[in-house]
Design an enzyme around this catalytic site. Structure first.
Site, PDB file in Angstrom:
ATOM      1  N   TYR A  25      33.319 -12.250  -6.098  1.00  0.00           N
ATOM      2  CA  TYR A  25      33.590 -12.578  -4.697  1.00  0.00           C
ATOM      3  C   TYR A  25      33.389 -11.378  -3.780  1.00  0.00           C
ATOM      4  O   TYR A  25      32.955 -11.530  -2.639  1.00  0.00           O
ATOM      5  CB  TYR A  25      34.997 -13.164  -4.563  1.00  0.00           C
ATOM      6  CG  TYR A  25      35.085 -14.500  -5.258  1.00  0.00           C
ATOM      7  CD1 TYR A  25      34.545 -15.641  -4.658  1.00  0.00           C
ATOM      8  CD2 TYR A  25      35.627 -14.624  -6.533  1.00  0.00           C
ATOM      9  CE1 TYR A  25      34.565 -16.859  -5.301  1.00  0.00           C
ATOM     10  CE2 TYR A  25      35.651 -15.850  -7.186  1.00  0.00           C
ATOM     11  CZ  TYR A  25      35.113 -16.965  -6.569  1.00  0.00           C
ATOM     12  OH  TYR A  25      35.111 -18.171  -7.211  1.00  0.00           O
ATOM     13  N   LYS A  45      23.118  -9.930 -11.903  1.00  0.00           N
ATOM     14  CA  LYS A  45      24.199  -9.813 -12.877  1.00  0.00           C
ATOM     15  C   LYS A  45      23.513  -9.655 -14.228  1.00  0.00           C
ATOM     16  O   LYS A  45      23.057 -10.640 -14.825  1.00  0.00           O
ATOM     17  CB  LYS A  45      25.114 -11.028 -12.860  1.00  0.00           C
ATOM     18  CG  LYS A  45      26.377 -10.825 -13.713  1.00  0.00           C
ATOM     19  CD  LYS A  45      27.374 -11.953 -13.522  1.00  0.00           C
ATOM     20  CE  LYS A  45      28.574 -11.785 -14.454  1.00  0.00           C
ATOM     21  NZ  LYS A  45      29.565 -10.829 -13.941  1.00  0.00           N
ATOM     22  N   GLY A 125      33.145  -7.457 -16.791  1.00  0.00           N
ATOM     23  CA  GLY A 125      34.408  -6.894 -17.258  1.00  0.00           C
ATOM     24  C   GLY A 125      34.700  -5.560 -16.603  1.00  0.00           C
ATOM     25  O   GLY A 125      34.370  -5.330 -15.440  1.00  0.00           O
ATOM     26  N   ASN A 182      41.220  -5.970  -4.193  1.00  0.00           N
ATOM     27  CA  ASN A 182      41.302  -7.417  -4.076  1.00  0.00           C
ATOM     28  C   ASN A 182      42.787  -7.796  -4.045  1.00  0.00           C
ATOM     29  O   ASN A 182      43.480  -7.710  -5.059  1.00  0.00           O
ATOM     30  CB  ASN A 182      40.602  -8.096  -5.265  1.00  0.00           C
ATOM     31  CG  ASN A 182      39.483  -9.002  -4.821  1.00  0.00           C
ATOM     32  OD1 ASN A 182      39.487  -9.510  -3.704  1.00  0.00           O
ATOM     33  ND2 ASN A 182      38.524  -9.222  -5.692  1.00  0.00           N
ATOM     34  N   ASP A 183      43.235  -8.206  -2.892  1.00  0.00           N
ATOM     35  CA  ASP A 183      44.665  -8.492  -2.703  1.00  0.00           C
ATOM     36  C   ASP A 183      44.932  -9.996  -2.830  1.00  0.00           C
ATOM     37  O   ASP A 183      45.245 -10.673  -1.866  1.00  0.00           O
ATOM     38  CB  ASP A 183      45.102  -7.980  -1.323  1.00  0.00           C
ATOM     39  CG  ASP A 183      46.596  -8.146  -1.084  1.00  0.00           C
ATOM     40  OD1 ASP A 183      47.336  -8.270  -2.071  1.00  0.00           O
ATOM     41  OD2 ASP A 183      46.997  -8.165   0.099  1.00  0.00           O
TER      42      ASP A 183
END
Length: 235
Positions: A25, A45, A125, A182-183
């Site tokens: 994201y 990726k 990962g 990332n919260d």
């Protein structure tokens, strides 16, 4: 108006402190922002794993990234290798007898680099995820010769994971553009975590991204422009 002429950024490796920290994201959001700025951005990726989709790209992550960048590059370039079990490339190799093709990944990256101004490469990962014996994500970044952005999370334990990730990047002499938090789960207050990570690592925290419900272009563009220090990222 094309603002891409003022952008010096070439390519970035989006690395994580662990699995499921939200690398996809973050990469998608950065792809949208860059595209909205007029940058010809491609995505990649190198290795993906899990259940294959029935339509489109095998990897859902690759589908998300390609949609964000609005690219339709060949799957063998964007995702050179896909493993049908949720595991590291090394474990997949041992279990499925399919050896990870590092040379193919590197040649695919070079080809994509000729097709787009900037390539955002999402890791798999954490940064020490094994690809081959004694060859990790860190080795791959080193061979690609690009800087990294470290994606971490806000939950308790993240300081340990982030410091270790930075230390490994330093060991492999990988330039770090910054850290993105990332919260999306309860843990440290972001202000405290930002202060501590910057003090402990000497690396700038580029910002934090809240949990995102609306993954539309307009939403991602607004959230990332508001929450990420793009000037520092693009230097």
């Amino acid at each position: 108006m094309d603002t891409s002429k003022n952008i010096l950024l070439k390519s970035l490796f989006i690395a994580g402190t662990d699995t499921d920290v939200g690398k996809t994201y973050i990469t998608a959001g950065l792809a949208v922002v860059l595209r909205k700025m007029g940058v010809d951005v491609g995505v990649m990726k190198p290795f993906a794993a899990g259940d294959a989709q029935k339509k489109g790209y095998k990897s859902e992550d690759v589908e998300i990234l390609s949609s964000a960048a609005q690219t339709c590059d060949p799957e063998n370039l964007v995702n050179p290798q896909f493993f049908l079990i949720p595991a590291s490339p090394y474990t997949a190799w041992k279990k499925l007898k399919i050896k990870p093709k590092v040379s193919t990944v590197l040649s695919s990256f070079k080809k994509l680099s000729k097709l787009h101004k900037v390539i955002l490469v999402e890791g798999m990962g954490g940064i020490m995820t094994p690809i081959l014996k004694d060859y990790y994500i860190t080795n791959l970044i080193k061979e690609m010769k690009i800087p990294t952005v470290i994606v971490t999370r806000s939950k308790i334990g993240t300081v340990n994971h982030t410091v270790m990730t930075v230390k490994m990047c330093e060991k492999y002499k990988i330039p770090i553009k910054g850290i993105i938090i990332n919260d999306f789960e309860s843990g440290y207050p972001i202000k405290d975590l930002t202060r501590d990570l910057q003090n402990l690592t000497g690396i700038k925290v580029l910002g934090s991204i809240p949990f995102i419900q609306d993954m539309s272009d307009a939403s991602l563009n607004q959230i990332f422009k508001k929450n990420i220090d793009l000037k520092l990222l693009l230097k």
